[in-house]
Design an enzyme around this catalytic site. Structure first.
Site, short mmCIF file in Angstrom:
data_model
loop_
_atom_site.label_atom_id
_atom_site.label_comp_id
_atom_site.label_asym_id
_atom_site.label_seq_id
_atom_site.Cartn_x
_atom_site.Cartn_y
_atom_site.Cartn_z
N LYS A 1 0.85 -1.20 0.00
CA LYS A 1 0.00 0.00 0.00
C LYS A 1 0.88 1.25 0.00
CE LYS A 1 -0.19 -0.47 5.00
NZ LYS A 1 -0.90 -1.10 6.11
N ARG B 1 -10.76 -0.50 14.47
CA ARG B 1 -10.50 0.35 13.32
C ARG B 1 -11.34 -0.18 12.16
NH1 ARG B 1 -4.31 1.12 11.48
NH2 ARG B 1 -4.89 -0.86 10.57
N TYR C 1 17.31 29.86 7.17
CA TYR C 1 16.21 30.56 7.84
C TYR C 1 16.43 30.63 9.34
CZ TYR C 1 13.22 30.43 3.69
OH TYR C 1 12.69 30.61 2.45
N MET D 1 12.43 24.30 2.49
CA MET D 1 11.48 23.52 1.69
C MET D 1 12.19 22.70 0.61
SD MET D 1 8.21 24.79 -0.56
CE MET D 1 7.43 25.63 0.80
#
Ligand SMILES: *Cc1c(COP(=O)(O)O)cnc(C)c1O
Length: 345
Positions: free
Chosen positions: A35, A128, A244, A292
């Site tokens: 998955k 679940r 940063y 980022m």
């Protein structure tokens, strides 16, 4: 191959991990959870390699994930864990994959639709997905052609009394639901011993180099290496700050590299100031914050490296989990789409 980032994926290690888990599963056969696109590494390539190695059972979460594997696998070998919503019934009946029925409602719809072979998930204590083990599961499942009857362990990766409780409940389930095969254990569940193996195990994380519990340490080989290119080399002077928030200030003149890699690529901001890279055995510390798309490192110890060269992040899954508190599952599945995924072997 325009990307400045690549995941180098070791197919030999993937297959070796599956073989190890298959052996540790005793008389049970190990399947593979693929998955989330094979935990981020690429489900098609994983399925191709593990099928060739003899793996018989594959598990995805969504029908869309099953669709993406069309042509790569016998659909009878592919299970969809999330069950069948009414809108997914047609795909299931057409044989895109085998549904894992998760509720009484899904069971009756599958029966009414004349669905054939299926799997059934019984909830033995995770609350679940799945049919509650205390329900009248014997009556509910009567008349179904159940291949795999499965349940999932909530605490397999820690010593917990819940494991034994779930195992005992599943033993009872086994006498109530008639199925060809029974399956309880995920990666960590395999390490809990024979009583947890039943007929089929369902490792995911450990196939991909994750180590969910101490018992598997030493058995599992790393599968992925994360590499980024040096975009720019700089001479930073004593007193200059980097990145940063200026969280790093150079105490001496130093040679630094700015890498094409950031938190948008799944290279977590939690590694700011503590992460590292490697060139061979040389350790190259991460400086300041992860941005980022960019990360800066101290390149002083690797004078041979320059702009355009590749450099590997020191991302050993259990170690980065310990250092950041971010689980190995998240590390793997959040690896970004900007990486070229390059399989060796
Ligand atoms: C994801 C999943 C697995 C695999 O679990 P790992 O902890 O990654 O080994 C097995 N079974 C089910 C039902 C799952 O959802």
């Amino acid at each position: 191959m325009l990307a400045n980032m690549r995941l180098v994926l070791d197919g030999g290690a993937l297959v070796a991990n599956w073989r190890t888990l298959d052996q540790l599963s005793g008389s049970a056969g190990a399947g593979a959870a693929v998955k989330a696109d094979g935990y981020g590494l690429g489900a098609r390539e994983v399925v191709r390699r593990l099928s060739a190695a003899g793996c018989q059972d594959f598990f995805v979460a969504h029908w869309g994930e099953a669709q993406a594997l069309t042509g790569w696998i016998d659909p009878a070998r592919l299970a969809v864990l999330h069950g069948i919503a009414p809108a997914e019934e047609a795909a299931a009946l057409a044989g895109l994959a085998v549904p894992v029925l998760n509720s009484a409602e899904q069971v009756s719809r599958w029966k009414a639709a004349g669905g054939g072979r299926c799997h059934v998930m019984i909830d033995t204590g995770m609350s679940r997905l799945g049919i509650d083990w205390r329900d009248d599961i014997s009556a509910l499942c009567a008349g179904l052609d159940v291949d795999l009857c499965l349940s999932h362990l909530a605490s397999a990766d820690e010593p917990s009394a819940q494991n034994e409780a779930q195992r005992q409940r599943f033993e009872q389930v086994r006498h109530q639901v008639k199925a060809r095969r029974y399956s309880l254990a995920n990666s960590a569940g395999i390490a809990l011993g024979n009583g947890y193996h039943f007929d089929c195990t369902r490792p995911g994380l450990a196939l991909y180099g994750g180590v969910p519990c101490d018992a598997l340490a030493g058995h599992i080989r790393p599968v992925m290496r994360l590499e980024a290119r040096i975009l720019q080399v700089r001479q930073v002077r004593a007193g200059d700050s980097i990145g940063y928030g200026a969280t790093f200030t150079a105490e001496r003149d130093m040679r630094t590299a700015t890498l094409s890699l950031g938190y948008a690529d799944g290279f977590k901001r939690a590694l700011s100031s503590i992460g590292a890279f490697r060139s061979g055995d040389v350790h190259l510390p991460l400086l300041g914050r992860v941005s980022m798309d960019l990360t800066c490192i101290d390149l002083t110890a690797a004078p041979e490296l320059g702009e355009g060269d590749w450099i590997a992040a020191d991302v050993v899954l259990p170690a980065v989990e310990a250092a950041t508190g971010i689980s190995q599952y998240e590390w793997l599945t959040q690896i970004g789409r900007r990486f070229d995924r390059i399989w060796v072997d």
